[in-house]
Enzyme design. Structure first.
Site, PDB file in Angstrom:
ATOM      1  N   SER A  64       0.793  -1.239   0.000  1.00 35.85           N
ATOM      2  CA  SER A  64       0.000   0.000   0.000  1.00 35.85           C
ATOM      3  C   SER A  64       0.822   1.283   0.000  1.00 35.85           C
ATOM      4  O   SER A  64       0.282   2.359  -0.242  1.00 35.85           O
ATOM      5  CB  SER A  64      -0.908   0.031   1.218  1.00 35.85           C
ATOM      6  N   LYS A  67       0.527   3.332  -2.920  1.00 41.22           N
ATOM      7  CA  LYS A  67      -0.686   4.126  -3.177  1.00 41.22           C
ATOM      8  C   LYS A  67      -0.401   5.632  -3.087  1.00 41.22           C
ATOM      9  O   LYS A  67      -0.897   6.419  -3.894  1.00 41.22           O
ATOM     10  CB  LYS A  67      -1.782   3.771  -2.157  1.00 41.22           C
ATOM     11  N   TYR A 189      -2.764  -2.476 -10.472  1.00 39.37           N
ATOM     12  CA  TYR A 189      -2.734  -2.234  -9.021  1.00 39.37           C
ATOM     13  C   TYR A 189      -1.996  -3.367  -8.290  1.00 39.37           C
ATOM     14  O   TYR A 189      -1.137  -3.110  -7.432  1.00 39.37           O
ATOM     15  CB  TYR A 189      -4.182  -2.082  -8.512  1.00 39.37           C
ATOM     16  N   TYR A 241      -4.841   4.287   7.725  1.00 34.10           N
ATOM     17  CA  TYR A 241      -6.208   3.753   7.775  1.00 34.10           C
ATOM     18  C   TYR A 241      -6.954   4.217   9.014  1.00 34.10           C
ATOM     19  O   TYR A 241      -6.867   5.381   9.384  1.00 34.10           O
ATOM     20  CB  TYR A 241      -6.183   2.207   7.666  1.00 34.10           C
ATOM     21  N   VAL A 259       1.129  -3.884   3.782  1.00 32.08           N
ATOM     22  CA  VAL A 259       1.023  -5.189   4.452  1.00 32.08           C
ATOM     23  C   VAL A 259       2.296  -6.028   4.301  1.00 32.08           C
ATOM     24  O   VAL A 259       2.437  -7.069   4.940  1.00 32.08           O
ATOM     25  CB  VAL A 259      -0.202  -6.007   3.967  1.00 32.08           C
TER      26      VAL A 259
HETATM   27  O1  DON Z   1      -4.902  -4.325  -1.775  1.00 36.51           O
HETATM   28  C1  DON Z   1      -4.225  -5.111  -1.144  1.00 36.51           C
HETATM   29  O2  DON Z   1      -4.773  -5.996  -0.506  1.00 36.51           O
HETATM   30  C2  DON Z   1      -2.702  -5.049  -1.036  1.00 36.51           C
HETATM   31  N1  DON Z   1      -2.070  -5.342  -2.250  1.00 36.51           N
HETATM   32  C3  DON Z   1      -2.245  -3.773  -0.441  1.00 36.51           C
HETATM   33  C4  DON Z   1      -2.826  -3.593   0.888  1.00 36.51           C
HETATM   34  C5  DON Z   1      -1.941  -2.986   1.894  1.00 36.51           C
HETATM   35  O3  DON Z   1      -0.754  -2.952   1.821  1.00 36.51           O
HETATM   36  C6  DON Z   1      -2.669  -2.480   3.075  1.00 36.51           C
HETATM   37  N2  DON Z   1      -1.774  -1.837   3.979  1.00 36.51           N
HETATM   38  N3  DON Z   1      -1.533  -1.889   5.095  1.00 36.51           N
END
Ligand code: DON
Length: 605
Positions: A64, A67, A189, A241, A259
């Site tokens: 993320s 992003k 994405y 978040y 993550v």
């Molecule tokens: O959209 C997703 O599930 C992941 N590729 C990215 C999510 C993420 O890193 C959330 N962050 N803490």
């Protein structure tokens, strides 16, 4: 020697090295392979110095964190208003994968939650023969300062299991937030999330944002400076978040987590922080990463809402043209006029970073000075950077003071040259050296006071030369008969350092430059002598070797006083010898007095 900062970062690392809290993400199967013991801390300064400890070179997927940066590319591709019409910037207070779209419009709340990030990926243009992911990878690489690659296993793993994100993609398509079917955008994405980075990369990406978009190591622009605050803005309000509010309260730095276990935090204008530790807390943020950031912020006083180091004023020193003069040695009458009227020329040496806060007291002070002077010189040599607001204010000050007959000049522009031109400061108000600016102001001031130029139009007669000014008419005729005349052409060396001093010269026309050697190639001007002055009298008097070079700046005419002739005066014309020695003492004393004045102006606190 171990830097105390490096030592601190190492202590912080060992404080949490044995922590076992949190869980490695496993909703993307490939991510569960991460070693929960991996732990790196990295701080990158705005000038590219990196403090690092632990697993800072271990690669992991950016997830993320991408992003925040890709949002910058969307802004660059589509412009702020267009992007805002599709994706909001309000914290959602929900988990990263919440299906959180505004009622009615279907616009995601912000670009940091998955819905907003997928919509953002859909905004990236296919351009210059490159598809979206190629452009995104180039963009992310620009922040890292090295070429990044996609971890294909993680990408495939998420692509196979990312059903919830697919559902979000189709919802976005339903509301017209995505203009085309979402498959390609979703793959883009998933791929951007799988970009492989290190903890060090994260810190340097942060330092790039802290450095107004210029990557500190490559010195290349990664993002236009106008979008840096947008990116940092959404990081500050939505980056963590449903823990974003508490994060800003406790840590106070715009940040983004992923993550994969990474956290990227930025102290705007100052530094970037990268933390890597895969076990996550229940909000999906790196558990150890959060703890480390809380300690870092508190212990190093990094909370951006309580800045401790805002400088008050950019003024380093100020003095006037009666205290510090150009290095040119003018005729005594001209020097006297400058001593009396020198406060008509005011000099302000500026330093550090020029921003609204540091330039405001400068503008205030200059406006006050402008009521009683004719020239204000800003010396920019110790200015490290300047934002456009500060330069616009300086340009504005110049325009306003010009209407009152006060001229504003700048010297030592260095790297600010282009920016000074951009804000409309005229070329003839910018000087390469303080000496050149002072000379210009002194010339106008002398002209204003006397109504004529101090520069002689024709060669001076000997009586007008400083050394001979107390001589009687008969002494002058004696000197005319006795002393040989000599001419030098432009750039001709008159005196070379190291030579024996066998004569001194009295200049009747032209200017010469006195230069010292800084090294083999570089020479520095230390003095300019003008018509009427004596050249080379110091080594002549004390018998030492020449300490500087003297070069003709234009055709020079002078009379030559040889050591032999001068010594011979003892017997032939002792009264003249005494008069000449008295005049030389007078001249040296006056120069020493001027040097003392300048020294005290430079040391004023
Ligand atoms: O959209 C997703 O599930 C992941 N590729 C990215 C999510 C993420 O890193 C959330 N962050 N803490």
């Amino acid at each position: 020697m171990l830097s105390p900062i490096q030592e601190y970062v190492e202590q912080l690392h060992s404080r949490y090295a044995s922590s076992t809290e949190g869980h490695v993400a496993d909703y993307i199967p490939e991510l569960s392979k991460a070693d929960p013991r991996w732990f790196g801390i990295c701080i990158a300064t705005r000038d590219g110095h990196v403090y690092e400890v632990g697993d800072t070179r271990q690669t992991f997927t950016i997830q993320s964190i991408s992003k925040a940066l890709v949002y910058g590319l969307a802004l660059e591709d589509r412009g702020e208003e267009h992007v805002l019409s599709r994706i909001g910037v309000e914290p959602s207070g929900e988990a990263f994968n919440a299906i959180s779209l505004r009622e009615g419009s279907g616009a995601p709340f912000n670009p940091m939650i998955n819905a907003g990030a997928i919509a953002t990926a859909g905004q990236i243009l296919k351009k210059d023969g490159k598809n979206r992911i190629e452009r995104i990878m180039d963009y992310l690489s620009g922040f890292a300062g090295r070429s990044l690659a996609i971890n294909q296993e993680v990408y495939q793993s998420e692509s196979r299991t990312g059903h919830r994100n697919r559902a979000i993609g189709w919802l976005l398509r339903n509301f017209g937030i995505l203009d085309e079917d979402p498959d390609e955008t979703l793959e883009t994405y998933f791929q951007q999330c799988s970009a492989e980075v290190t903890c060090r990369d994260l810190a340097l990406m942060g330092a790039t944002l802290a450095n107004q978009g210029i990557q500190p190591l490559t010195r290349r622009r990664a993002i236009p400076s106008e979008y840096v605050d947008n990116v940092l803005g959404v990081m500050a309000t939505c980056g963590m978040y449903d823990w974003s509010g508490e994060w800003i309260y406790r840590v106070g730095l715009p940040a983004k987590s992923g993550v994969g276990g990474g956290i990227l935090a930025v102290l705007p204008g100052q530094l970037g922080i990268g933390i890597f530790s895969p076990p996550l807390d229940k909000q999906g943020n790196s558990d150890r990463g959060i703890k480390v950031c809380m300690d870092l912020s508190r212990e190093l006083a990094l909370h951006m809402l309580n800045p401790t180091a805002t400088p008050l004023s950019a003024v380093r020193l100020s003095y006037h043209g009666g205290e510090v003069v150009s290095r040119r040695r003018l005729p005594p009458q001209a020097r006297e006029i400058l001593r009396i009227n020198g406060d008509m020329i005011q000099v302000m040496e500026l330093q550090g970073g020029l921003t609204f806060t540091t330039i405001e007291p400068v503008i205030r002070h200059a406006a006050e000075l402008g009521a009683g002077c004719k020239h204000i010189i800003f010396d920019l040599r110790a200015v490290v950077n300047a934002n456009s607001v500060s330069l616009i204010l300086l340009a504005n000050l110049g325009t306003r003071l010009a209407k009152k007959g006060v001229r504003v000049l700048f010297c030592h522009p260095g790297r600010l040259m282009a920016a000074l031109r951009t804000v409309g400061i005229a070329e003839n108000e910018i000087f390469n050296s303080m000496d050149a600016a002072l000379e210009d102001c002194e010339d106008s001031l002398l002209m204003e006071v006397t109504g004529v130029s101090w520069r002689p139009h024709a060669p001076l007669n000997l009586k007008s030369c400083t050394l001979f000014r107390t001589c009687s008419d008969s002494d002058i005729s004696f000197l005319e008969q006795e002393l040989q005349r000599r001419r030098y052409e432009t750039n001709q060396t008159i005196i070379s350092s190291g030579d024996k001093a066998t004569e001194m010269l009295v200049m009747v026309s032209g200017n010469v430059e006195v230069q010292i050697h800084l090294d083999k190639e570089t020479r520095k001007r230390i003095d300019v002598l003008t018509a009427g002055m004596t050249v080379g009298e110091m080594a002549f008097l004390d018998g030492s070797a020449r300490s500087a070079d003297v070069v003709a700046m234009e055709p020079v005419e002078c009379v030559v006083i040889s050591k032999e002739w001068f010594d011979g005066l003892n017997a032939r014309h002792p009264a003249l010898k005494i008069a000449l020695l008295q005049e030389m003492t007078h001249e040296i004393a006056s120069r020493l007095r001027q040097a003392n004045l300048s020294i005290s102006a430079f040391h004023r606190s």
